[in-house]
Design a protein around this motif. Structure first.
Motif, PDB file in Angstrom:
ATOM      1  N   ARG A  11       5.334  -2.045 -11.676  1.00 26.87           N
ATOM      2  CA  ARG A  11       5.903  -3.239 -10.763  1.00 26.87           C
ATOM      3  C   ARG A  11       7.137  -3.832 -11.444  1.00 26.87           C
ATOM      4  NH1 ARG A  11       3.877  -7.164  -8.809  1.00 26.87           N
ATOM      5  NH2 ARG A  11       2.527  -7.799 -10.251  1.00 26.87           N
ATOM      6  N   ASP A  12       6.808  -3.952 -12.693  1.00 24.02           N
ATOM      7  CA  ASP A  12       7.956  -4.661 -13.715  1.00 24.02           C
ATOM      8  C   ASP A  12       9.335  -3.829 -13.500  1.00 24.02           C
ATOM      9  OD1 ASP A  12       6.506  -7.004 -14.272  1.00 24.02           O
ATOM     10  OD2 ASP A  12       6.171  -6.286 -16.355  1.00 24.02           O
ATOM     11  N   LYS A  13       9.171  -2.593 -13.802  1.00 23.83           N
ATOM     12  CA  LYS A  13      10.354  -1.688 -13.648  1.00 23.83           C
ATOM     13  C   LYS A  13      11.165  -1.630 -12.565  1.00 23.83           C
ATOM     14  CE  LYS A  13       9.465   1.794 -17.472  1.00 23.83           C
ATOM     15  NZ  LYS A  13       9.370   2.661 -17.816  1.00 23.83           N
ATOM     16  N   LEU A  14      10.324  -1.536 -11.475  1.00 26.19           N
ATOM     17  CA  LEU A  14      10.669  -1.514 -10.165  1.00 26.19           C
ATOM     18  C   LEU A  14      11.045  -2.855  -9.399  1.00 26.19           C
ATOM     19  CD1 LEU A  14       9.089   1.646  -9.032  1.00 26.19           C
ATOM     20  CD2 LEU A  14      11.224   1.501  -9.909  1.00 26.19           C
ATOM     21  N   PHE A  15      10.778  -3.879 -10.094  1.00 28.03           N
ATOM     22  CA  PHE A  15      10.936  -5.348  -9.435  1.00 28.03           C
ATOM     23  C   PHE A  15      10.087  -5.354  -8.122  1.00 28.03           C
ATOM     24  CE2 PHE A  15      14.555  -4.517 -12.105  1.00 28.03           C
ATOM     25  CZ  PHE A  15      14.606  -5.537 -13.002  1.00 28.03           C
ATOM     26  N   LEU A  16       8.782  -4.700  -8.022  1.00 28.53           N
ATOM     27  CA  LEU A  16       8.036  -4.819  -6.878  1.00 28.53           C
ATOM     28  C   LEU A  16       6.941  -5.979  -6.934  1.00 28.53           C
ATOM     29  CD1 LEU A  16       7.447  -0.785  -6.548  1.00 28.53           C
ATOM     30  CD2 LEU A  16       9.127  -2.301  -5.083  1.00 28.53           C
ATOM     31  N   SER A  17       6.534  -6.541  -5.592  1.00 26.17           N
ATOM     32  CA  SER A  17       5.507  -7.165  -5.517  1.00 26.17           C
ATOM     33  C   SER A  17       4.444  -6.275  -5.470  1.00 26.17           C
ATOM     34  CB  SER A  17       5.389  -8.128  -4.300  1.00 26.17           C
ATOM     35  OG  SER A  17       5.643  -7.242  -3.168  1.00 26.17           O
ATOM     36  N   GLN A  18       2.989  -6.952  -5.624  1.00 26.91           N
ATOM     37  CA  GLN A  18       1.956  -6.113  -5.160  1.00 26.91           C
ATOM     38  C   GLN A  18       1.795  -5.728  -4.020  1.00 26.91           C
ATOM     39  OE1 GLN A  18      -1.352  -8.698  -6.361  1.00 26.91           O
ATOM     40  NE2 GLN A  18      -1.220  -8.000  -8.598  1.00 26.91           N
ATOM     41  N   GLU A  19       2.271  -6.617  -3.105  1.00 21.85           N
ATOM     42  CA  GLU A  19       2.438  -6.037  -1.643  1.00 21.85           C
ATOM     43  C   GLU A  19       3.314  -4.804  -1.510  1.00 21.85           C
ATOM     44  OE1 GLU A  19       2.567  -8.308   2.772  1.00 21.85           O
ATOM     45  OE2 GLU A  19       3.344  -9.294   0.846  1.00 21.85           O
ATOM     46  N   LEU A  21       4.382  -2.911  -3.502  1.00 25.12           N
ATOM     47  CA  LEU A  21       3.480  -1.377  -4.243  1.00 25.12           C
ATOM     48  C   LEU A  21       2.713  -0.691  -3.302  1.00 25.12           C
ATOM     49  CD1 LEU A  21       3.648   0.721  -6.319  1.00 25.12           C
ATOM     50  CD2 LEU A  21       1.949  -0.906  -7.747  1.00 25.12           C
ATOM     51  N   ALA A  22       1.886  -1.732  -2.891  1.00 25.28           N
ATOM     52  CA  ALA A  22       0.587  -1.322  -2.082  1.00 25.28           C
ATOM     53  C   ALA A  22       1.114  -0.338  -0.725  1.00 25.28           C
ATOM     54  CB  ALA A  22      -0.251  -2.294  -1.669  1.00 25.28           C
ATOM     55  N   HIS A  23       2.244  -1.056  -0.353  1.00 24.90           N
ATOM     56  CA  HIS A  23       2.864  -0.489   0.996  1.00 24.90           C
ATOM     57  C   HIS A  23       3.341   0.843   0.861  1.00 24.90           C
ATOM     58  CE1 HIS A  23       4.860  -0.001   4.671  1.00 24.90           C
ATOM     59  NE2 HIS A  23       6.244   0.269   4.020  1.00 24.90           N
ATOM     60  N   GLU A  24       4.139   1.047  -0.408  1.00 21.77           N
ATOM     61  CA  GLU A  24       4.715   2.222  -1.002  1.00 21.77           C
ATOM     62  C   GLU A  24       3.834   3.203  -1.138  1.00 21.77           C
ATOM     63  OE1 GLU A  24       7.806   3.044  -1.242  1.00 21.77           O
ATOM     64  OE2 GLU A  24       8.668   0.971  -0.682  1.00 21.77           O
ATOM     65  N   ALA A  30      -5.034  -5.860  -1.431  1.00 25.71           N
ATOM     66  CA  ALA A  30      -6.266  -6.062  -2.298  1.00 25.71           C
ATOM     67  C   ALA A  30      -6.695  -5.252  -3.275  1.00 25.71           C
ATOM     68  CB  ALA A  30      -7.294  -6.543  -1.278  1.00 25.71           C
ATOM     69  N   THR A  31      -6.231  -3.914  -2.796  1.00 27.18           N
ATOM     70  CA  THR A  31      -6.659  -2.855  -3.872  1.00 27.18           C
ATOM     71  C   THR A  31      -5.621  -2.843  -4.921  1.00 27.18           C
ATOM     72  OG1 THR A  31      -7.293  -1.156  -2.030  1.00 27.18           O
ATOM     73  CG2 THR A  31      -6.504  -0.403  -3.816  1.00 27.18           C
ATOM     74  N   ILE A  32      -4.411  -2.995  -4.668  1.00 25.02           N
ATOM     75  CA  ILE A  32      -3.401  -3.315  -5.966  1.00 25.02           C
ATOM     76  C   ILE A  32      -3.762  -4.269  -6.915  1.00 25.02           C
ATOM     77  CG2 ILE A  32      -1.203  -3.867  -6.662  1.00 25.02           C
ATOM     78  CD1 ILE A  32      -1.602  -0.888  -5.675  1.00 25.02           C
ATOM     79  N   SER A  33      -4.189  -5.641  -6.104  1.00 25.73           N
ATOM     80  CA  SER A  33      -4.757  -6.713  -7.092  1.00 25.73           C
ATOM     81  C   SER A  33      -5.950  -6.559  -7.832  1.00 25.73           C
ATOM     82  CB  SER A  33      -4.936  -7.852  -5.976  1.00 25.73           C
ATOM     83  OG  SER A  33      -5.308  -9.198  -6.578  1.00 25.73           O
ATOM     84  N   ARG A  34      -6.753  -5.775  -7.222  1.00 21.30           N
ATOM     85  CA  ARG A  34      -8.194  -5.357  -8.065  1.00 21.30           C
ATOM     86  C   ARG A  34      -7.717  -4.682  -9.288  1.00 21.30           C
ATOM     87  NH1 ARG A  34     -10.798  -5.617  -2.522  1.00 21.30           N
ATOM     88  NH2 ARG A  34     -10.265  -3.434  -2.357  1.00 21.30           N
ATOM     89  N   THR A  46      -5.989   7.445  -4.854  1.00 21.00           N
ATOM     90  CA  THR A  46      -5.035   6.433  -5.022  1.00 21.00           C
ATOM     91  C   THR A  46      -4.340   6.856  -6.493  1.00 21.00           C
ATOM     92  OG1 THR A  46      -6.400   4.897  -3.949  1.00 21.00           O
ATOM     93  CG2 THR A  46      -4.959   3.735  -5.911  1.00 21.00           C
ATOM     94  N   ARG A  47      -4.869   7.333  -7.437  1.00 17.51           N
ATOM     95  CA  ARG A  47      -4.597   7.799  -8.739  1.00 17.51           C
ATOM     96  C   ARG A  47      -3.357   8.777  -8.300  1.00 17.51           C
ATOM     97  NH1 ARG A  47      -6.703   6.890 -13.634  1.00 17.51           N
ATOM     98  NH2 ARG A  47      -5.683   8.476 -14.415  1.00 17.51           N
ATOM     99  N   ARG A  48      -3.782   9.629  -7.472  1.00 17.00           N
ATOM    100  CA  ARG A  48      -2.543  10.689  -7.109  1.00 17.00           C
ATOM    101  C   ARG A  48      -1.443  10.166  -6.323  1.00 17.00           C
ATOM    102  NH1 ARG A  48      -1.400  12.585  -2.248  1.00 17.00           N
ATOM    103  NH2 ARG A  48      -3.225  11.686  -1.472  1.00 17.00           N
ATOM    104  N   ARG A  49      -1.646   9.029  -5.566  1.00 19.87           N
ATOM    105  CA  ARG A  49      -0.542   8.497  -4.886  1.00 19.87           C
ATOM    106  C   ARG A  49       0.233   7.929  -5.698  1.00 19.87           C
ATOM    107  NH1 ARG A  49      -2.208   6.339   1.086  1.00 19.87           N
ATOM    108  NH2 ARG A  49      -3.481   8.083   1.745  1.00 19.87           N
ATOM    109  N   PHE A  50      -0.582   6.989  -6.559  1.00 22.40           N
ATOM    110  CA  PHE A  50       0.460   5.982  -7.719  1.00 22.40           C
ATOM    111  C   PHE A  50       1.253   7.083  -8.443  1.00 22.40           C
ATOM    112  CE2 PHE A  50       0.609   4.236 -11.807  1.00 22.40           C
ATOM    113  CZ  PHE A  50       1.307   3.136 -11.627  1.00 22.40           C
TER     114      PHE A  50
END
Length: 67
Positions: A11-19, A21-24, A30-34, A46-50
């Motif tokens: 998130r820091d490298k790509l300047f992404l919000s949690q929201e 990144l979740a969409h991407e 909520a999943t990203i936040s947890r 989720t690991r694979r997608r990430f």
């Protein structure tokens, strides 16, 4: 390095919000936040997608298996 740390790094490298990144990667905010707050472990899907997302953005975590 924990999965939560990896999320923060990406998130820091790509300047992404949690929201954003979740969409991407196709999960809920909520999943990203947890995950980022180390309150849960990611599912295999989720690991694979990430890691596929990271790969598509040129981000690599040496020694990590994405699939």
């Amino acid at each position: 390095m924990s999965f939560s740390e990896k999320i923060k790094i990406v998130r820091d490298k790509l300047f992404l919000s949690q929201e954003k990144l979740a969409h991407e990667i196709g999960v809920s905010f909520a999943t990203i936040s947890r995950l980022e707050n180390n309150r849960t472990e990611p599912s295999l899907d989720t690991r694979r997608r990430f890691f596929e997302f990271c790969e598509s953005k040129g981000i690599s975590f040496d020694g990590e298996v994405s699939r």
